[in-house]
Design an enzyme around this catalytic site. Structure first.
Site, PDB file in Angstrom:
ATOM      1  N   GLN A  67      29.794 -10.408 -91.223  1.00  0.00           N
ATOM      2  CA  GLN A  67      31.147 -10.690 -91.152  1.00  0.00           C
ATOM      3  C   GLN A  67      32.086  -9.802 -92.302  1.00  0.00           C
ATOM      4  O   GLN A  67      31.473  -9.805 -93.430  1.00  0.00           O
ATOM      5  CB  GLN A  67      31.557 -12.153 -91.438  1.00  0.00           C
ATOM      6  N   TYR A  96      42.809 -14.680 -95.470  1.00  0.00           N
ATOM      7  CA  TYR A  96      42.490 -13.323 -96.098  1.00  0.00           C
ATOM      8  C   TYR A  96      43.272 -12.304 -95.514  1.00  0.00           C
ATOM      9  O   TYR A  96      44.152 -12.414 -94.710  1.00  0.00           O
ATOM     10  CB  TYR A  96      40.901 -13.176 -95.861  1.00  0.00           C
ATOM     11  N   ARG A 115      37.039 -13.452 -85.771  1.00  0.00           N
ATOM     12  CA  ARG A 115      37.250 -14.850 -86.238  1.00  0.00           C
ATOM     13  C   ARG A 115      38.751 -15.104 -86.562  1.00  0.00           C
ATOM     14  O   ARG A 115      39.200 -14.280 -87.392  1.00  0.00           O
ATOM     15  CB  ARG A 115      36.413 -15.288 -87.305  1.00  0.00           C
ATOM     16  N   GLY A 132      28.733 -24.410 -89.467  1.00  0.00           N
ATOM     17  CA  GLY A 132      28.664 -23.906 -90.680  1.00  0.00           C
ATOM     18  C   GLY A 132      27.770 -25.018 -91.635  1.00  0.00           C
ATOM     19  O   GLY A 132      26.427 -24.580 -91.926  1.00  0.00           O
ATOM     20  N   ARG A 133      28.383 -25.913 -92.164  1.00  0.00           N
ATOM     21  CA  ARG A 133      27.606 -26.809 -93.109  1.00  0.00           C
ATOM     22  C   ARG A 133      26.079 -27.298 -92.632  1.00  0.00           C
ATOM     23  O   ARG A 133      25.419 -27.420 -93.662  1.00  0.00           O
ATOM     24  CB  ARG A 133      28.482 -27.728 -93.572  1.00  0.00           C
TER      25      ARG A 133
END
Length: 357
Positions: free
Chosen positions: A98, A177, A224, A312-313
């Site tokens: 990424q 971002y 993404r 994810g987590r």
């Protein structure tokens, strides 16, 4: 109905299942942003995922957001990543890098340089620095002539990613971002061709993706997105219109995938699924949301038309998450205090499920 465990073709890769390990910042890189042997072990432990997407990797020094994160802009960084990708491939996995340009979400204490952004508007909140969290500084607004160079930085990092052995790259266009800052109506106050109406605010994203496709091929390129997330104060107006326009511009490029986060109304997300003609990766959980992605949410989004589901987590404390989901085994809880703590504790110390004797 499509199952999480059905094989899938993604760009140039044949995936054994439709489970994606989502990118997660873990700040375990060594000096100079060089990946470490512990990072190689961490990703190799999770190679049973259909696809791993690495943590955010800065394409340049000014693109670095947090201290302790890895880069893809020096030869030493490439060599370090070669160890990581080699370990993942040896364990039968596939991994995309990424590419994450932090833009205004950075600090001179971290990089030694002033952050840049579309406009001289600071991010909302505190950013991480080597001496602790500090208010986000006012970034330097990029000159019009500089903007294409920042877009090309994603392509430059993508070339290095392929050299480092990655199977492809995912541009981080989410979570406030740099790409997200250009999309934002609050972070982007420009009056040139990169600001104002939707067609201008999506221009930077399209240029960054197009440059990356030219550099490494569409089959190695994904992006993404987090529609309407508003993270770091990067608020967006006309969410459905803007992301529909962005996907329409990206569609002819033939990307490997678009990766959406569940950051806006389901109706909008389903509309984007219908508008996108290619492969869609869906993360059913918003970043830091109260509920992590689980099997039920994954199955629901597969029924709604997603092709792959990212977790994810759940991958932090469950290196064998694919098998746990397959067998309906308990999902172990992770220790949030170790997410960004450095070292191997809470990084390499989670094990596969142990069946009782």
């Amino acid at each position: 109905m499509t199952s999480l465990f059905d094989p899938c073709q993604l760009g140039g890769s044949a995936l054994p299942n439709r489970i994606v390990m989502a990118p997660m910042t873990r700040v375990r890189a060594g000096a100079g942003g060089v990946p470490t042997p512990s990072m190689a072990a961490y990703y190799a432990q999770r190679a049973s995922a259909g696809l791993i997407v690495s943590e955010g990797v800065q394409p340049s020094l000014v693109g670095q957001s947090n201290p302790g994160t890895p880069g893809l802009h020096t030869d030493d960084q490439v060599k370090g990543w070669q160890v990581v990708t080699g370990a993942v491939h040896a364990n039968g996995g596939r991994i995309f890098a990424q590419i994450m340009h932090g833009g205004r979400v950075s600090h001179p204490e971290t990089t030694g340089v002033r952050p840049v952004g579309p406009s001289a508007v600071p991010a909302v909140g505190q950013v991480f620095t080597p001496s602790g969290p500090k208010p986000a500084p006012v970034p330097r607004a990029l000159e019009t002539a500089e903007v294409p160079g920042e877009a090309r930085s994603y392509a430059d990092a993508a070339r290095r990613a392929v050299e480092a052995g990655f199977d492809g790259v995912e541009l981080h266009g989410a979570n406030g971002y740099l790409i997200g800052q250009f999309l934002s109506s609050s972070a982007n106050l420009r009056t040139d061709r990169y600001g104002g109406p939707v067609r201008n605010r999506i221009r930077f994203a399209v240029e960054a993706v197009s440059a990356t496709v030219d550099a490494v091929g569409a089959h190695r390129t994904g992006i993404r997105l987090s529609p309407g997330a508003g993270i770091w104060g990067a608020d967006e107006t006309d969410v459905a219109e803007m992301y529909g326009a962005l996907l329409a511009e990206l569609a002819p490029l033939g990307l490997a995938y678009v990766h959406l986060e569940a950051t806006t109304d389901e109706e909008v997300l389903v509309g984007l699924r219908r508008a996108w003609p290619g492969t869609l990766v869906m993360n059913p959980s918003a970043p830091m949301g109260p509920v992590a992605a689980d099997r039920a949410a994954a199955d629901r989004w597969l029924a709604l038309g997603a092709d792959l589901i990212s977790f994810g987590r759940a991958f932090i404390a469950n290196p064998d998450l694919v098998e746990r989901l397959r067998q309906g085994l308990p999902i172990a809880a992770d220790d949030q205090a170790t997410w960004y703590a450095g070292g191997d504790d809470g990084y390499l110390t989670y094990s596969a499920y142990r069946h009782a004797a």
